[in-house]
Scaffold this motif. Structure first.
Motif: not given
Length: 197
Positions: A47-48, A58-62, A71-74, A81-84
């Protein structure tokens, strides 16, 4: 103390040798294909992830770089701790945040617009194993989501692990048709579980 190890027997490669590959999901599936054929399985695909403090840009670029839309937020212990999603970043949440707080768009961090862990809904892998693609599409439509996580629950401890996810873009690609159009009638996931149980 020195350990003694035997040398393993060894062989030369044959001409035209190839290499082992993980099983590829079928390129084309149907509404009544097994749901697991359209699931991104985290036992096969890593998972990314993203930390909560990075900027949404930065997240969108990834996401663009690796070809995903979630993306899984860790945290620092690799706990979710979340997802975006790309939709979160490109939708109205950042616009509202800028209007309400007057912080510049470039300063918005993932944690400000992610879906926090308590609000995430997921499917149990046990249900998914018996489901068809049509059930997943209906479930995504009912949840009004483009993604849904799949959990594996330890029977003894009840501990959860995220096993994979379903994505409308992946399903659309493998089905070869727009899944937002009217889909053929299918039992609800709850009805199907009742029938199987």
């Amino acid at each position: 103390m020195k350990h003694e190890f035997a040398v393993l027997s060894h062989i030369h490669l044959q001409p035209e040798i190839t290499f082992e590959r993980p099983a590829e999901p079928p390129e084309i599936v149907h509404w009544d294909s097994p749901a697991v054929e359209v699931m991104t399985d985290f036992r096969r695909v890593r998972p990314i992830t993203v930390p909560p403090e990075v900027s949404i840009d930065t997240a969108l670029e990834r996401m663009k770089r690796v070809g995903v839309r979630l993306l899984l937020v860790i945290d620092e212990h690799e706990r979710i701790i979340g997802v975006i999603t790309a939709r979160d970043i490109q939708g109205e949440r950042p616009v509202k945040l800028v209007q309400e707080t007057r912080i510049p768009h470039a300063a918005i961090r993932v944690e400000a617009i992610m879906t926090p862990q308590p609000e995430i809904v997921a499917l149990n892998i046990i249900s998914v194993r018996n489901a068809l693609v049509g059930h997943i599409v209906e479930t995504l439509r009912a949840l009004e989501r483009q993604h849904v996580l799949v959990l594996e629950v330890d029977e003894a401890t009840k501990a959860q692990r995220v096993r994979g996810l379903f994505s409308t873009s992946q399903i659309r690609r493998q089905l070869g048709e727009n899944i937002n159009a009217d889909i053929p009638p299918a039992h609800s996931l709850a009805e199907m579980q009742h029938e199987i149980g």
